[in-house]
Scaffold this motif. Structure first.
Motif, short mmCIF file in Angstrom:
data_model
loop_
_atom_site.label_atom_id
_atom_site.label_comp_id
_atom_site.label_asym_id
_atom_site.label_seq_id
_atom_site.Cartn_x
_atom_site.Cartn_y
_atom_site.Cartn_z
N VAL A 64 0.86 -1.19 0.00
CA VAL A 64 0.00 0.00 0.00
C VAL A 64 0.89 1.22 0.00
N GLN A 65 0.65 2.11 -0.93
CA GLN A 65 1.46 3.32 -1.04
C GLN A 65 0.60 4.55 -0.83
N GLY A 66 1.03 5.37 0.12
CA GLY A 66 0.32 6.62 0.36
C GLY A 66 -1.15 6.40 0.65
N PHE A 67 -1.99 7.18 -0.03
CA PHE A 67 -3.43 7.13 0.20
C PHE A 67 -4.16 6.22 -0.79
N SER A 68 -3.42 5.41 -1.54
CA SER A 68 -4.05 4.63 -2.60
C SER A 68 -5.13 3.69 -2.07
N ALA A 69 -4.87 3.01 -0.96
CA ALA A 69 -5.87 2.07 -0.42
C ALA A 69 -7.10 2.82 0.07
N LEU A 70 -6.90 3.95 0.73
CA LEU A 70 -8.03 4.74 1.22
C LEU A 70 -8.90 5.22 0.07
N ILE A 71 -8.27 5.77 -0.96
CA ILE A 71 -9.04 6.31 -2.09
C ILE A 71 -9.79 5.18 -2.81
N THR A 72 -9.12 4.03 -2.94
CA THR A 72 -9.78 2.90 -3.60
C THR A 72 -10.98 2.42 -2.79
N LEU A 73 -10.82 2.31 -1.47
CA LEU A 73 -11.94 1.88 -0.62
C LEU A 73 -13.10 2.86 -0.71
N ARG A 74 -12.80 4.15 -0.66
CA ARG A 74 -13.88 5.14 -0.70
C ARG A 74 -14.58 5.12 -2.05
N GLY A 75 -13.83 4.80 -3.11
CA GLY A 75 -14.44 4.74 -4.42
C GLY A 75 -15.31 3.50 -4.62
N GLN A 76 -14.84 2.36 -4.11
CA GLN A 76 -15.55 1.10 -4.34
C GLN A 76 -16.61 0.81 -3.28
N TYR A 77 -16.38 1.27 -2.06
CA TYR A 77 -17.32 0.99 -0.96
C TYR A 77 -17.61 2.28 -0.19
N PRO A 78 -18.24 3.24 -0.84
CA PRO A 78 -18.45 4.55 -0.20
C PRO A 78 -19.32 4.52 1.04
N ALA A 79 -20.09 3.45 1.22
CA ALA A 79 -20.99 3.39 2.38
C ALA A 79 -20.27 2.93 3.65
N ILE A 80 -19.04 2.39 3.52
CA ILE A 80 -18.33 1.90 4.70
C ILE A 80 -17.39 2.98 5.20
N PRO A 81 -17.58 3.48 6.42
CA PRO A 81 -16.66 4.49 6.97
C PRO A 81 -15.26 3.89 7.14
N VAL A 82 -14.26 4.72 6.94
CA VAL A 82 -12.86 4.30 7.10
C VAL A 82 -12.16 5.24 8.06
N VAL A 83 -11.48 4.66 9.05
CA VAL A 83 -10.62 5.43 9.95
C VAL A 83 -9.18 5.01 9.67
N VAL A 84 -8.33 5.98 9.38
CA VAL A 84 -6.92 5.69 9.15
C VAL A 84 -6.21 5.55 10.49
N VAL A 85 -5.40 4.50 10.61
CA VAL A 85 -4.58 4.28 11.80
C VAL A 85 -3.14 4.23 11.31
N SER A 86 -2.31 5.16 11.76
CA SER A 86 -0.99 5.26 11.15
C SER A 86 0.06 5.81 12.12
N ALA A 87 1.32 5.43 11.85
CA ALA A 87 2.45 5.98 12.59
C ALA A 87 2.83 7.36 12.06
N VAL A 88 2.31 7.73 10.91
CA VAL A 88 2.53 9.07 10.36
C VAL A 88 1.65 10.04 11.14
N GLU A 89 2.24 11.03 11.77
CA GLU A 89 1.47 11.89 12.67
C GLU A 89 1.52 13.36 12.29
N GLU A 90 1.84 13.67 11.05
CA GLU A 90 1.88 15.06 10.63
C GLU A 90 0.46 15.58 10.43
N PRO A 91 0.12 16.73 11.02
CA PRO A 91 -1.24 17.27 10.88
C PRO A 91 -1.72 17.39 9.44
N ALA A 92 -0.82 17.80 8.52
CA ALA A 92 -1.23 17.93 7.12
C ALA A 92 -1.65 16.59 6.53
N VAL A 93 -0.95 15.52 6.91
CA VAL A 93 -1.30 14.18 6.43
C VAL A 93 -2.65 13.76 7.00
#
Length: 235
Positions: A64-93
């Motif tokens: 998984v690179q960057g936001f690719s998995a998130l964008i794909t999930l939101r495109g294919q399954y827009p009804a399922i909420p997604v919460v990102v859990v990550s070690a990346v902690e920059e506010p902009a991200v």
């Protein structure tokens, strides 16, 4: 809190999946927890549970690179909420994850109580970010936020084509991979350029490369293209 029956945890670290499972089980007794340790396992889990109530998604699973998995999930399954859990902690991200359709962002450094607070907020229909991180970007980041929202407007197939542009693939090659005609891919590229406000194929490729890095420089560095000319480099 609304009734929750199924929750998917997608993370390649067994210990962290176990910690999330513990919190979820305490917060939602009786909920079915489905675990995925890879993109393929996540894809299978969502196919088998298309009505899942929530997905907890690690940004950095292998493959998984960057936001690719998130964008794909939101495109294919827009009804399922997604919460990102990550070690990346920059506010902009974190804010960008919300722009791409996530309903929350939980740092992996968060304690179990904080994780529980975040899940309660999201499952009650809210949006959760760590304290001190505002939901909206500063005024100077508005252009980037708008670009992120335009990317989110791409169809799943258009997003797949955009990701292939990042590898420098030609329309004929992309068409072969997706089993569609070269003309169809050209039409997709034209639509992608128009939706993103770009006028060159190379701009789309650079943008796609940045999408593959969650810690990348500002997406808005590309700037907005002038109106018209969207088909200039669709081939």
């Amino acid at each position: 809190m609304s009734l929750v029956s199924t929750l998917i945890i997608a993370d390649d670290h067994p210990l962290f999946r176990s910690a999330l499972r513990t919190v979820v089980a305490q917060l939602l007794p009786g909920v079915q927890i489905v675990e995925a340790d890879s993109p393929d396992a996540l894809n299978l889990a969502v196919q088998e549970h298309p009505r899942a109530d929530l997905i907890l998604l690690d940004l950095r699973m292998p493959g998984v690179q960057g936001f690719s998995a998130l964008i794909t999930l939101r495109g294919q399954y827009p009804a399922i909420p997604v919460v990102v859990v990550s070690a990346v902690e920059e506010p902009a991200v974190m804010r960008r994850a919300l722009d791409f359709g996530a309903c929350g962002f939980i740092p992996k450094s968060a304690g179990l109580d904080t994780i529980g607070e975040a899940l309660r907020s999201v499952l009650e229909g809210g949006v959760w970010l760590p304290p001190g991180v505002t939901e909206n970007a500063a005024a100077e980041e508005q252009e980037e936020r708008e670009l992120a929202q335009r990317i989110s407007s791409l169809t799943p197939q258009q997003f797949r084509v955009l990701m292939m542009l990042a590898d420098g693939r030609l329309n004929k090659q992309i068409g072969g991979d997706l089993n569609v005609s070269e003309a169809t891919i050209k039409a997709h590229v034209t639509a992608i350029l128009r939706k993103l406000g770009l006028y060159r194929r190379t701009q789309a490729a650079v943008l796609a490369q940045r999408l593959l890095r969650a810690e990348s420089a500002s997406l808005a560095e590309l700037g907005s293209a002038a109106e018209g000319g969207a088909e200039e480099e669709a081939e």
